[in-house]
Design a protein around this motif. Structure first.
Motif, PDB file in Angstrom:
ATOM      1  N   ARG A 119       0.907  -1.096   0.056  1.00 10.43           N
ATOM      2  CA  ARG A 119       0.003  -0.114  -0.032  1.00 10.43           C
ATOM      3  C   ARG A 119       0.707   1.085  -0.021  1.00 10.43           C
ATOM      4  O   ARG A 119       0.431   2.311  -0.513  1.00 10.43           O
ATOM      5  CB  ARG A 119      -0.836   0.002   1.237  1.00 10.43           C
ATOM      6  N   TYR A 120       2.104   0.950   0.491  1.00  4.72           N
ATOM      7  CA  TYR A 120       3.025   2.390   0.617  1.00  4.72           C
ATOM      8  C   TYR A 120       4.269   2.186  -0.435  1.00  4.72           C
ATOM      9  O   TYR A 120       4.962   3.109  -0.647  1.00  4.72           O
ATOM     10  CB  TYR A 120       3.487   2.385   2.090  1.00  4.72           C
ATOM     11  N   PRO A 159       9.192   4.220  -2.482  1.00  5.38           N
ATOM     12  CA  PRO A 159       8.188   4.843  -1.928  1.00  5.38           C
ATOM     13  C   PRO A 159       7.056   4.870  -2.987  1.00  5.38           C
ATOM     14  O   PRO A 159       7.268   5.533  -4.306  1.00  5.38           O
ATOM     15  CB  PRO A 159       8.332   6.317  -1.342  1.00  5.38           C
ATOM     16  N   LEU A 160       5.759   4.623  -2.535  1.00  6.81           N
ATOM     17  CA  LEU A 160       4.691   4.836  -3.683  1.00  6.81           C
ATOM     18  C   LEU A 160       4.230   6.117  -3.784  1.00  6.81           C
ATOM     19  O   LEU A 160       3.556   6.635  -4.676  1.00  6.81           O
ATOM     20  CB  LEU A 160       3.567   3.946  -3.172  1.00  6.81           C
ATOM     21  N   HIS A 161       4.063   6.784  -2.558  1.00  7.01           N
ATOM     22  CA  HIS A 161       3.703   8.207  -2.276  1.00  7.01           C
ATOM     23  C   HIS A 161       4.888   9.182  -2.496  1.00  7.01           C
ATOM     24  O   HIS A 161       5.914   8.910  -1.802  1.00  7.01           O
ATOM     25  CB  HIS A 161       2.745   8.231  -1.022  1.00  7.01           C
ATOM     26  N   ARG A 162       4.613  10.201  -3.027  1.00  7.28           N
ATOM     27  CA  ARG A 162       5.757  11.379  -2.785  1.00  7.28           C
ATOM     28  C   ARG A 162       5.951  11.896  -1.227  1.00  7.28           C
ATOM     29  O   ARG A 162       4.953  11.821  -0.496  1.00  7.28           O
ATOM     30  CB  ARG A 162       5.205  12.536  -3.847  1.00  7.28           C
ATOM     31  N   GLY A 193       7.832  11.357   4.233  1.00  2.00           N
ATOM     32  CA  GLY A 193       7.206  10.545   5.184  1.00  2.00           C
ATOM     33  C   GLY A 193       7.529  11.011   6.750  1.00  2.00           C
ATOM     34  O   GLY A 193       7.768  12.057   6.755  1.00  2.00           O
ATOM     35  N   TRP A 200       5.552   7.139   7.195  1.00  2.00           N
ATOM     36  CA  TRP A 200       4.080   6.667   7.207  1.00  2.00           C
ATOM     37  C   TRP A 200       3.912   5.556   7.954  1.00  2.00           C
ATOM     38  O   TRP A 200       4.525   4.737   8.020  1.00  2.00           O
ATOM     39  CB  TRP A 200       3.823   6.178   5.516  1.00  2.00           C
TER      40      TRP A 200
END
Length: 205
Positions: free
Chosen positions: A40-41, A173-176, A179, A181
């Motif tokens: 998910r991350y 990392p999946l998200h910019r 962190g 997270w």
């Protein structure tokens, strides 16, 4: 020694890989599903089987020994540094298996990789401090002066910070963003310490 460009390890030929002292990850959470939840991350989650925590990164031995020879202006030859360094690595004690826990993912280095930030027992921190102290002793024997400056400037060692953060790299990392997270607490079990790529040590007389 081979006249090879720095960092010239070709993973397809398995020549001159970096040497590290590490502990393998034996398990994350209660089972595979707990680790897979991290997708998910994380983009392209690394295989759990190869996960590890690095305690000390020495780098490619040829490069490390050339760094020593350059720093000492030839007072310690690269081949002599190789003999002493391999003997030093072979004599390092082994850290016993242990368990820790992780509650968040952090961004590592320049941001291309993230990892589990792991809370480990005090004995693990003590062992990592011991390794750094032992590295200082090795470098002193190799006639390296201004040892802290050498450690921070040696391309082979690649130290970027004097502070060690226990972590297990798991993927991009999946998200910019930087962190961290929060992921909820998961247990992380580690095996005893080992020298990664020990099989690639040169044959000593």
């Amino acid at each position: 020694m081979a006249n090879r460009p720095r960092g010239g390890w070709d993973s397809t030929t398995q020549t001159a890989p970096p040497i590290t002292v590490e502990v393998p990850v034996l398990g994350v959470g209660a089972g595979p599903a707990d680790y897979e939840e991290l997708s998910r991350y994380v983009f392209a989650l690394r295989r759990q089987r190869g996960l590890h925590m690095t305690l000390l990164h020495l780098g490619v031995l040829d490069d490390f020994c050339r760094d020593v020879a350059d720093w000492t202006k030839g007072n310690t030859r690269a081949d002599s540094a190789m003999l002493r360094t391999v003997a030093w690595l072979e004599a390092l004690p082994v850290l016993e298996a242990f368990s820790g826990s992780a509650e968040s993912l952090i961004v590592l280095g320049s941001g291309g990789v993230c990892g589990l930030e792991v809370d480990v027992p005090a004995s693990v921190h003590d062992f990592q401090v011991y390794l750094v102290h032992a590295l200082h002793e090795l470098l002193d024997e190799l006639l390296v002066d201004n040892i802290d400056d050498f450690i921070l400037s040696s391309p082979a060692l690649g130290f970027r910070s004097p502070r060690w953060v226990p972590h297990v790299a798991v993927g991009r990392p999946l998200h910019r963003g930087r962190g961290p997270w929060e992921i909820g607490q998961v247990g992380v079990d580690f095996g005893e310490s080992r020298i990664r790529n020990r099989q690639h040590f040169p044959q000593l007389p």
